[in-house]
Design a protein around this motif. Sequence first.
Motif, PDB file in Angstrom:
ATOM      1  N   LEU A   1      10.558   3.159  -2.232  1.00 32.86           N
ATOM      2  CA  LEU A   1       9.940   3.289  -3.556  1.00 32.86           C
ATOM      3  C   LEU A   1      10.991   3.278  -4.658  1.00 32.86           C
ATOM      4  O   LEU A   1      10.772   2.711  -5.732  1.00 32.86           O
ATOM      5  N   GLY A   2      12.131   3.885  -4.364  1.00 29.22           N
ATOM      6  CA  GLY A   2      13.215   3.834  -5.340  1.00 29.22           C
ATOM      7  C   GLY A   2      13.717   2.430  -5.560  1.00 29.22           C
ATOM      8  O   GLY A   2      14.011   2.029  -6.699  1.00 29.22           O
ATOM      9  N   ALA A   3      13.808   1.651  -4.488  1.00 27.87           N
ATOM     10  CA  ALA A   3      14.243   0.252  -4.629  1.00 27.87           C
ATOM     11  C   ALA A   3      13.254  -0.552  -5.448  1.00 27.87           C
ATOM     12  O   ALA A   3      13.637  -1.420  -6.243  1.00 27.87           O
ATOM     13  N   VAL A   4      11.958  -0.268  -5.265  1.00 25.66           N
ATOM     14  CA  VAL A   4      10.935  -0.966  -6.049  1.00 25.66           C
ATOM     15  C   VAL A   4      11.086  -0.643  -7.527  1.00 25.66           C
ATOM     16  O   VAL A   4      10.991  -1.522  -8.392  1.00 25.66           O
ATOM     17  N   ARG A   5      11.355   0.629  -7.842  1.00 24.86           N
ATOM     18  CA  ARG A   5      11.522   1.016  -9.247  1.00 24.86           C
ATOM     19  C   ARG A   5      12.766   0.373  -9.863  1.00 24.86           C
ATOM     20  O   ARG A   5      12.754  -0.039 -11.019  1.00 24.86           O
ATOM     21  N   GLU A   6      13.838   0.275  -9.070  1.00 26.36           N
ATOM     22  CA  GLU A   6      15.072  -0.300  -9.591  1.00 26.36           C
ATOM     23  C   GLU A   6      14.973  -1.813  -9.774  1.00 26.36           C
ATOM     24  O   GLU A   6      15.586  -2.375 -10.678  1.00 26.36           O
ATOM     25  N   GLN A   7      14.229  -2.481  -8.883  1.00 25.69           N
ATOM     26  CA  GLN A   7      14.090  -3.940  -8.938  1.00 25.69           C
ATOM     27  C   GLN A   7      12.620  -4.308  -9.174  1.00 25.69           C
ATOM     28  O   GLN A   7      11.960  -4.907  -8.323  1.00 25.69           O
ATOM     29  N   LYS A   8      12.113  -3.922 -10.335  1.00 21.28           N
ATOM     30  CA  LYS A   8      10.677  -4.096 -10.605  1.00 21.28           C
ATOM     31  C   LYS A   8      10.259  -5.560 -10.564  1.00 21.28           C
ATOM     32  O   LYS A   8       9.265  -5.924  -9.933  1.00 21.28           O
ATOM     33  N   LEU A   9      10.993  -6.432 -11.254  1.00 22.59           N
ATOM     34  CA  LEU A   9      10.614  -7.837 -11.326  1.00 22.59           C
ATOM     35  C   LEU A   9      10.696  -8.486  -9.961  1.00 22.59           C
ATOM     36  O   LEU A   9       9.776  -9.206  -9.533  1.00 22.59           O
ATOM     37  N   ARG A  10      11.803  -8.253  -9.257  1.00 17.76           N
ATOM     38  CA  ARG A  10      11.961  -8.869  -7.939  1.00 17.76           C
ATOM     39  C   ARG A  10      10.875  -8.371  -6.976  1.00 17.76           C
ATOM     40  O   ARG A  10      10.298  -9.158  -6.218  1.00 17.76           O
ATOM     41  N   SER A  11      10.587  -7.085  -7.027  1.00 16.31           N
ATOM     42  CA  SER A  11       9.552  -6.531  -6.145  1.00 16.31           C
ATOM     43  C   SER A  11       8.180  -7.095  -6.490  1.00 16.31           C
ATOM     44  O   SER A  11       7.378  -7.421  -5.603  1.00 16.31           O
ATOM     45  N   ALA A  12       7.883  -7.222  -7.793  1.00 18.55           N
ATOM     46  CA  ALA A  12       6.582  -7.756  -8.214  1.00 18.55           C
ATOM     47  C   ALA A  12       6.398  -9.190  -7.734  1.00 18.55           C
ATOM     48  O   ALA A  12       5.328  -9.559  -7.228  1.00 18.55           O
ATOM     49  N   LEU A  13       7.450 -10.008  -7.901  1.00 15.40           N
ATOM     50  CA  LEU A  13       7.365 -11.398  -7.440  1.00 15.40           C
ATOM     51  C   LEU A  13       7.239 -11.467  -5.919  1.00 15.40           C
ATOM     52  O   LEU A  13       6.558 -12.348  -5.380  1.00 15.40           O
ATOM     53  N   THR A  14       7.881 -10.523  -5.226  1.00 17.01           N
ATOM     54  CA  THR A  14       7.836 -10.519  -3.772  1.00 17.01           C
ATOM     55  C   THR A  14       6.439 -10.241  -3.248  1.00 17.01           C
ATOM     56  O   THR A  14       5.964 -10.889  -2.312  1.00 17.01           O
ATOM     57  N   ILE A  15       5.755  -9.280  -3.843  1.00 15.30           N
ATOM     58  CA  ILE A  15       4.450  -8.877  -3.327  1.00 15.30           C
ATOM     59  C   ILE A  15       3.298  -9.636  -3.981  1.00 15.30           C
ATOM     60  O   ILE A  15       2.133  -9.389  -3.645  1.00 15.30           O
ATOM     61  N   LEU A  16       3.600 -10.596  -4.874  1.00 10.54           N
ATOM     62  CA  LEU A  16       2.537 -11.308  -5.581  1.00 10.54           C
ATOM     63  C   LEU A  16       1.612 -12.029  -4.610  1.00 10.54           C
ATOM     64  O   LEU A  16       0.380 -12.007  -4.764  1.00 10.54           O
ATOM     65  N   GLY A  17       2.195 -12.685  -3.601  1.00  6.22           N
ATOM     66  CA  GLY A  17       1.369 -13.390  -2.636  1.00  6.22           C
ATOM     67  C   GLY A  17       0.429 -12.466  -1.886  1.00  6.22           C
ATOM     68  O   GLY A  17      -0.738 -12.795  -1.634  1.00  6.22           O
ATOM     69  N   ILE A  18       0.936 -11.279  -1.531  1.00  5.12           N
ATOM     70  CA  ILE A  18       0.087 -10.304  -0.826  1.00  5.12           C
ATOM     71  C   ILE A  18      -1.038  -9.831  -1.743  1.00  5.12           C
ATOM     72  O   ILE A  18      -2.189  -9.694  -1.322  1.00  5.12           O
ATOM     73  N   VAL A  19      -0.710  -9.575  -3.004  1.00  2.42           N
ATOM     74  CA  VAL A  19      -1.731  -9.147  -3.965  1.00  2.42           C
ATOM     75  C   VAL A  19      -2.829 -10.203  -4.085  1.00  2.42           C
ATOM     76  O   VAL A  19      -4.034  -9.890  -4.025  1.00  2.42           O
ATOM     77  N   VAL A  20      -2.426 -11.472  -4.243  1.00  2.00           N
ATOM     78  CA  VAL A  20      -3.407 -12.555  -4.376  1.00  2.00           C
ATOM     79  C   VAL A  20      -4.270 -12.668  -3.125  1.00  2.00           C
ATOM     80  O   VAL A  20      -5.496 -12.816  -3.190  1.00  2.00           O
ATOM     81  N   GLY A  21      -3.628 -12.600  -1.945  1.00  2.00           N
ATOM     82  CA  GLY A  21      -4.375 -12.732  -0.701  1.00  2.00           C
ATOM     83  C   GLY A  21      -5.396 -11.636  -0.511  1.00  2.00           C
ATOM     84  O   GLY A  21      -6.566 -11.898  -0.201  1.00  2.00           O
ATOM     85  N   VAL A  22      -4.983 -10.380  -0.685  1.00  2.00           N
ATOM     86  CA  VAL A  22      -5.904  -9.261  -0.488  1.00  2.00           C
ATOM     87  C   VAL A  22      -7.000  -9.269  -1.550  1.00  2.00           C
ATOM     88  O   VAL A  22      -8.177  -9.024  -1.253  1.00  2.00           O
ATOM     89  N   THR A  23      -6.646  -9.579  -2.802  1.00  2.00           N
ATOM     90  CA  THR A  23      -7.651  -9.647  -3.864  1.00  2.00           C
ATOM     91  C   THR A  23      -8.695 -10.716  -3.558  1.00  2.00           C
ATOM     92  O   THR A  23      -9.900 -10.499  -3.731  1.00  2.00           O
ATOM     93  N   THR A  24      -8.230 -11.882  -3.107  1.00  2.00           N
ATOM     94  CA  THR A  24      -9.145 -12.972  -2.786  1.00  2.00           C
ATOM     95  C   THR A  24     -10.115 -12.569  -1.683  1.00  2.00           C
ATOM     96  O   THR A  24     -11.331 -12.789  -1.789  1.00  2.00           O
ATOM     97  N   VAL A  25      -9.590 -11.968  -0.627  1.00  2.00           N
ATOM     98  CA  VAL A  25     -10.453 -11.545   0.478  1.00  2.00           C
ATOM     99  C   VAL A  25     -11.467 -10.503  -0.003  1.00  2.00           C
ATOM    100  O   VAL A  25     -12.664 -10.593   0.298  1.00  2.00           O
ATOM    101  N   MET A  26     -10.993  -9.508  -0.753  1.00  2.00           N
ATOM    102  CA  MET A  26     -11.889  -8.456  -1.230  1.00  2.00           C
ATOM    103  C   MET A  26     -12.995  -9.033  -2.114  1.00  2.00           C
ATOM    104  O   MET A  26     -14.184  -8.716  -1.933  1.00  2.00           O
ATOM    105  N   ALA A  27     -12.612  -9.870  -3.079  1.00  4.46           N
ATOM    106  CA  ALA A  27     -13.597 -10.413  -4.012  1.00  4.46           C
ATOM    107  C   ALA A  27     -14.596 -11.313  -3.298  1.00  4.46           C
ATOM    108  O   ALA A  27     -15.808 -11.236  -3.541  1.00  4.46           O
ATOM    109  N   MET A  28     -14.106 -12.177  -2.410  1.00  7.02           N
ATOM    110  CA  MET A  28     -15.007 -13.095  -1.720  1.00  7.02           C
ATOM    111  C   MET A  28     -15.954 -12.350  -0.790  1.00  7.02           C
ATOM    112  O   MET A  28     -17.142 -12.665  -0.715  1.00  7.02           O
ATOM    113  N   VAL A  29     -15.446 -11.372  -0.055  1.00  9.30           N
ATOM    114  CA  VAL A  29     -16.318 -10.588   0.827  1.00  9.30           C
ATOM    115  C   VAL A  29     -17.405  -9.892   0.003  1.00  9.30           C
ATOM    116  O   VAL A  29     -18.581  -9.868   0.389  1.00  9.30           O
ATOM    117  N   ALA A  30     -17.027  -9.338  -1.143  1.00 10.14           N
ATOM    118  CA  ALA A  30     -17.996  -8.640  -1.983  1.00 10.14           C
ATOM    119  C   ALA A  30     -19.057  -9.588  -2.524  1.00 10.14           C
ATOM    120  O   ALA A  30     -20.264  -9.293  -2.485  1.00 10.14           O
TER     121      ALA A  30
END
Length: 422
Positions: free
Chosen positions: A20-49
């Motif tokens: 968590l400390g690394a995420v806070r220190e490297q906010k932009l890099r962490s955000a870009l890293t997890i963007l694909g996961i965010v999109v994937g999970v959001t897509t599945v959640m929205a489509m299932v709903a």
Amino acid sequence: MKVRPPAFHRGFASNVRFALGAVREQKLRSALTILGIVVGVTTVMAMVAIVTGFNNNIIGNLQAFGANRIEVQKYDDRFGPGGPQSDEERRRKNLTIEDAEVLRQLIPEATVSILCGYFDAVIHVKNGDREANSPYIIGADEFYPTGTAYNVDRGRYFTPAEVKHSALVVVLGAEIPEAIFPREDPIGKDITVEGLRYRVVGVLEKKGAQFGFSPDNKVVLPYGSFERQFDFRVKRDGVNLNIVPKRTEDLDAVIEKVVAALRARRKVRFDQPNDFAVVTPDQLISQFRAITGGITGAMVFVALISLLIGGVGVMNIMLVSVTQRTREIGIRRAVGALRRDVISQFLVEAVTLSTIGGAVGVVLGLLITATVKAAVPALPAAIPLWSPLVGLLVSMGVGVFFGAYPAVKASRLDPIEALRWE
């Protein structure tokens, strides 16, 4: 005596805090890293709903007209492309009121009603200067309420005598009075249907919009009156037969009797398919689920690609982290850390990173679902209880899978070489 937590749990907690400390220190890099996961999970959640809400709405609408209703008609009824009328279907013989009479005699354990509709034309239904908004017309017998699970809300339905003598009476769908009798009771009043005057005797209960049109925007005439005014339609399409077993457990037996009787009347050979369609709500529900299942599968595939991209991002950032912390790894190994300790450290960091992406995706999925539900009341989007849990578990699995290689690579570093790393 205070019990100290096991070393594994202390290490796990410290690894999570470090991640968590690394995420806070490297906010932009962490955000870009997890963007694909965010999109994937959001897509599945929205489509299932959305698909779940759509399925529940359509299935509820189908069952609202009778879960055990059997409809026999000239044309096949289906969802999807191709339309309901192929050349082979248009060549079929019409179903007739005589067919209905025969079925009533052969199958006393079921109620048989007839119905003929005029859906594809502009019909003028008026009360003085007020006109209904493009209603459709149905011709039916006295068994129509039972055959379609339609109750009368006000007034009454046709009597057998009115049907037999083709009386000039009508029963209105719930939307018609709203348009042409906005401030008065329509019962006992006269309306005109294509210029011919009818007396209103009843108003049906409201069902609500279904499949892109409103079943409440209709006028029901006695079958003989419909045939007299719209005889060309009866000659072209014949009638539909709605058959409702008096006991739900007789459904399959009634279908067998109906098919056997009609095949015999229509002289269909044993090696030929039926030249009529037998449709039940369960069949339409199965067809609809097959279509929405295909759509869901396509969206899940898109989501998996997003998760793959996100997983590759997690693996890349963990490889960079291993490189940057080579000396730290050497120190840990020199003071007694085992390979499994190093693997655990980097796996926990990867899983923490991907889980953050999954949690953000779940929240966005819930927000999208709430927005769709508020914006489109006819589409009651609903998230199953398992959906958020699966989203989080999948995101954690991505972290484990794509974090395994960097973790193993870190554990295999030679401690002496790692300590020399600058």
